[in-house]
Design a protein around this motif. Structure first.
Motif, short mmCIF file in Angstrom:
data_model
loop_
_atom_site.label_atom_id
_atom_site.label_comp_id
_atom_site.label_asym_id
_atom_site.label_seq_id
_atom_site.Cartn_x
_atom_site.Cartn_y
_atom_site.Cartn_z
N GLN A 183 52.02 42.26 38.30
CA GLN A 183 51.56 42.69 39.61
C GLN A 183 51.89 41.67 40.70
O GLN A 183 51.12 41.42 41.62
CB GLN A 183 50.05 42.95 39.57
N LEU A 184 53.10 41.10 40.60
CA LEU A 184 53.51 40.07 41.55
C LEU A 184 53.86 40.67 42.92
O LEU A 184 53.99 39.94 43.89
CB LEU A 184 54.70 39.29 40.99
N TRP A 185 54.07 41.98 42.98
CA TRP A 185 54.36 42.64 44.26
C TRP A 185 53.88 44.08 44.16
O TRP A 185 53.60 44.60 43.08
CB TRP A 185 55.86 42.59 44.57
N PRO A 186 53.79 44.81 45.28
CA PRO A 186 53.31 46.19 45.24
C PRO A 186 54.29 47.08 44.48
O PRO A 186 55.50 46.92 44.55
CB PRO A 186 53.25 46.60 46.72
N TYR A 188 47.55 54.41 53.02
CA TYR A 188 46.92 53.13 53.37
C TYR A 188 47.01 52.21 52.16
O TYR A 188 46.78 52.64 51.02
CB TYR A 188 45.44 53.31 53.75
N ARG A 189 47.29 50.94 52.41
CA ARG A 189 47.27 49.97 51.32
C ARG A 189 46.95 48.59 51.88
O ARG A 189 47.12 48.33 53.08
CB ARG A 189 48.61 49.93 50.56
N THR A 190 46.45 47.72 51.00
CA THR A 190 46.19 46.35 51.37
C THR A 190 47.01 45.43 50.48
O THR A 190 47.22 45.71 49.30
CB THR A 190 44.69 45.99 51.20
N ALA A 191 47.45 44.33 51.05
CA ALA A 191 48.22 43.34 50.29
C ALA A 191 47.25 42.45 49.51
O ALA A 191 46.03 42.55 49.63
CB ALA A 191 49.05 42.50 51.26
N THR A 192 47.80 41.57 48.70
CA THR A 192 46.99 40.63 47.93
C THR A 192 46.18 39.76 48.88
O THR A 192 46.72 39.13 49.79
CB THR A 192 47.88 39.76 47.04
N GLY A 193 44.86 39.74 48.68
CA GLY A 193 43.96 38.95 49.51
C GLY A 193 43.54 39.63 50.80
O GLY A 193 42.66 39.12 51.51
N GLU A 194 44.13 40.77 51.12
CA GLU A 194 43.80 41.47 52.37
C GLU A 194 42.65 42.45 52.16
O GLU A 194 42.54 43.08 51.11
CB GLU A 194 45.02 42.25 52.88
N GLN A 195 41.80 42.59 53.17
CA GLN A 195 40.76 43.61 53.21
C GLN A 195 40.88 44.38 54.52
O GLN A 195 41.32 43.84 55.53
CB GLN A 195 39.38 42.97 53.06
N ARG A 196 40.49 45.64 54.47
CA ARG A 196 40.75 46.50 55.63
C ARG A 196 39.68 47.58 55.73
O ARG A 196 39.23 48.13 54.72
CB ARG A 196 42.14 47.14 55.47
N ASP A 197 39.25 47.90 56.96
CA ASP A 197 38.32 48.99 57.21
C ASP A 197 39.08 50.15 57.84
O ASP A 197 39.87 49.95 58.78
CB ASP A 197 37.20 48.55 58.15
N LEU A 236 36.49 32.31 31.03
CA LEU A 236 37.49 31.93 32.03
C LEU A 236 38.63 32.94 32.09
O LEU A 236 39.19 33.17 33.16
CB LEU A 236 38.03 30.53 31.73
N ALA A 237 38.98 33.55 30.96
CA ALA A 237 40.05 34.55 30.96
C ALA A 237 39.72 35.69 31.91
O ALA A 237 40.58 36.18 32.66
CB ALA A 237 40.28 35.09 29.55
N GLN A 238 38.47 36.13 31.92
CA GLN A 238 38.04 37.21 32.81
C GLN A 238 38.00 36.74 34.25
O GLN A 238 38.36 37.48 35.18
CB GLN A 238 36.66 37.72 32.37
N VAL A 239 37.59 35.50 34.46
CA VAL A 239 37.54 34.93 35.80
C VAL A 239 38.95 34.85 36.40
O VAL A 239 39.18 35.22 37.55
CB VAL A 239 36.90 33.53 35.76
N VAL A 240 39.91 34.37 35.59
CA VAL A 240 41.29 34.26 36.06
C VAL A 240 41.87 35.64 36.38
O VAL A 240 42.57 35.82 37.38
CB VAL A 240 42.15 33.54 35.00
N GLU A 241 41.55 36.62 35.54
CA GLU A 241 42.03 37.98 35.79
C GLU A 241 41.53 38.49 37.14
O GLU A 241 42.26 39.13 37.89
CB GLU A 241 41.57 38.91 34.67
N GLU A 242 40.26 38.20 37.46
CA GLU A 242 39.70 38.63 38.73
C GLU A 242 40.32 37.87 39.90
O GLU A 242 40.67 38.45 40.93
CB GLU A 242 38.18 38.44 38.72
N ILE A 243 40.48 36.56 39.74
CA ILE A 243 41.07 35.74 40.80
C ILE A 243 42.48 36.21 41.11
O ILE A 243 42.91 36.21 42.28
CB ILE A 243 41.05 34.25 40.41
N ASN A 244 43.23 36.66 40.10
CA ASN A 244 44.60 37.10 40.30
C ASN A 244 44.71 38.32 41.22
O ASN A 244 45.77 38.59 41.76
CB ASN A 244 45.26 37.42 38.95
N ARG A 245 43.61 39.05 41.40
CA ARG A 245 43.63 40.18 42.32
C ARG A 245 43.72 39.71 43.77
O ARG A 245 44.20 40.44 44.64
CB ARG A 245 42.38 41.04 42.15
N TYR A 246 43.23 38.50 44.04
CA TYR A 246 43.10 38.01 45.40
C TYR A 246 44.10 36.93 45.76
O TYR A 246 44.30 36.64 46.94
CB TYR A 246 41.69 37.43 45.61
#
Length: 326
Positions: free
Chosen positions: A110-113, A122-131, A264-274
């Motif tokens: 998931q290195l790019w869309p 509508y889409r958001t990039a990595t680390g982006e949030q949108r209303d 930590l494996a689960q934590v890293v997986e979540e961090i990778n989303r952002y």
């Protein structure tokens, strides 16, 4: 033999290996063995690292090729005989385009869309949030790496197709009817004056009721969620309805991640989303360590250093924001 021909051989082979690694590490499901082998491959020379970086950049100019590849995706695959004649230059270039187009449709790690994300309403990039204000009393809050399409009838929004990612849906008193969210093969009806959080990861969908009543329909079954209740569905079944920790579920709205005893494996997986790029754990003992932490999303650029300090991990940085923790 000309000098250029002599150089082209190993260079082409190296880029083919880089393509192999991109495909092998697809979908963010790389094993620790894969991570170790990839680290060794990159460590052979600077040329290996550059080949990987160049292969990753190929996707940017391959949108039309990817569209054509996608149209042929459902066609039957004819098994080729074991022995093949020498590939012509035209056939080789065609195969290279097809392989690169595959990287656009199914981006490794998931290195790019993906292609479906890039053409979403509508889409958001990595680390982006949108209303997104949809009118009709409907508001959508989109978290990182989220893509959705709108269903309209005569100009009126009647539903949302959540391709992937996470959204909070709010139907105010001005909404004239429940809003349906379609995700993972199911339907989520958000009642008037109701709010819910929907997260769609691959084939699993998690739904949390925040206010009011939310009804889920999946595989011929229905479940009603009230405030502070949570369940998930996928693989032909509903999960158990459980009390929800709303602070943790909605922490992303405050740009915070909360971890309470997760490995930590689960934590890293979540961090990778952002975080742009990818953190890869290459140590099973490290992956199993329990984490009690609260991260601001603004801290994630330094998260590898924080893990190094906390657990003594070895950090290897590669192009494209890829970091191996071992």
């Amino acid at each position: 033999m000309r000098i250029s021909e002599h150089i082209a051989g190993p260079r082409t082979a190296l880029h083919k290996e880089a393509q192999h690694w991109l495909l092998r590490l697809t979908s963010g499901a790389a094993t620790t063995q894969d991570a170790r082998a990839f680290e060794l491959w990159c460590g052979q020379s600077p040329a290996h690292v550059e080949a990987f970086a160049e292969t990753r950049r190929l996707w940017e100019n391959l949108g039309p090729a990817a569209q054509a590849w996608r149209q042929r995706e459902q066609a039957k695959v004819v098994e080729l005989p074991r022995r093949q004649p020498r590939m012509t230059r035209r056939a080789f270039l065609g195969a290279a385009v097809a392989a690169s187009a595959a990287l656009v449709v199914h981006p490794p790690l998931q290195l790019w869309p993906s292609l479906s994300d890039m053409v979403a309403d509508y889409r958001t990039a990595t680390g982006e949030q949108r209303d997104v204000e949809l009118g009709q009393g409907l508001v959508i809050h989109m978290n990182t790496q989220t893509a959705l399409n709108l269903r309209r009838v005569q100009g009126r929004v009647v539903g949302i197709d959540l391709i992937g990612g996470e959204i909070q849906v709010k139907a105010t008193a001005d909404a004239s009817a429940p809003l349906s969210v379609f995700a993972g093969g199911g339907r989520i009806d958000v009642g008037v004056q109701a709010r819910c959080n929907v997260r769609c990861d691959s084939s699993k969908v998690q739904v949390t009721g925040l206010d009011g009543s939310t009804t889920l329909h999946y595989d011929g079954q229905s479940v009603v969620l009230n405030t502070a209740q949570q369940t998930d569905y996928g693989d032909g079944r509903f999960g158990q309805v459980l009390p929800a920790d709303l602070e943790t579920t909605m922490a992303w709205r405050r740009r915070v991640l909360i971890f309470d005893g997760q490995p930590l494996a689960q934590v890293v997986e979540e961090i990778n989303r952002y975080r742009p790029g990818r953190l890869i754990l290459a140590n099973d003992g490290l992956a199993a360590r329990k984490v009690q932490a609260r991260f601001s999303l603004n801290q994630l650029a330094d998260v590898a250093a924080l893990i190094q300090d906390a657990y003594g991990a070895k950090v290897t940085s590669l192009p494209g924001g890829i970091v191996i923790l071992s």
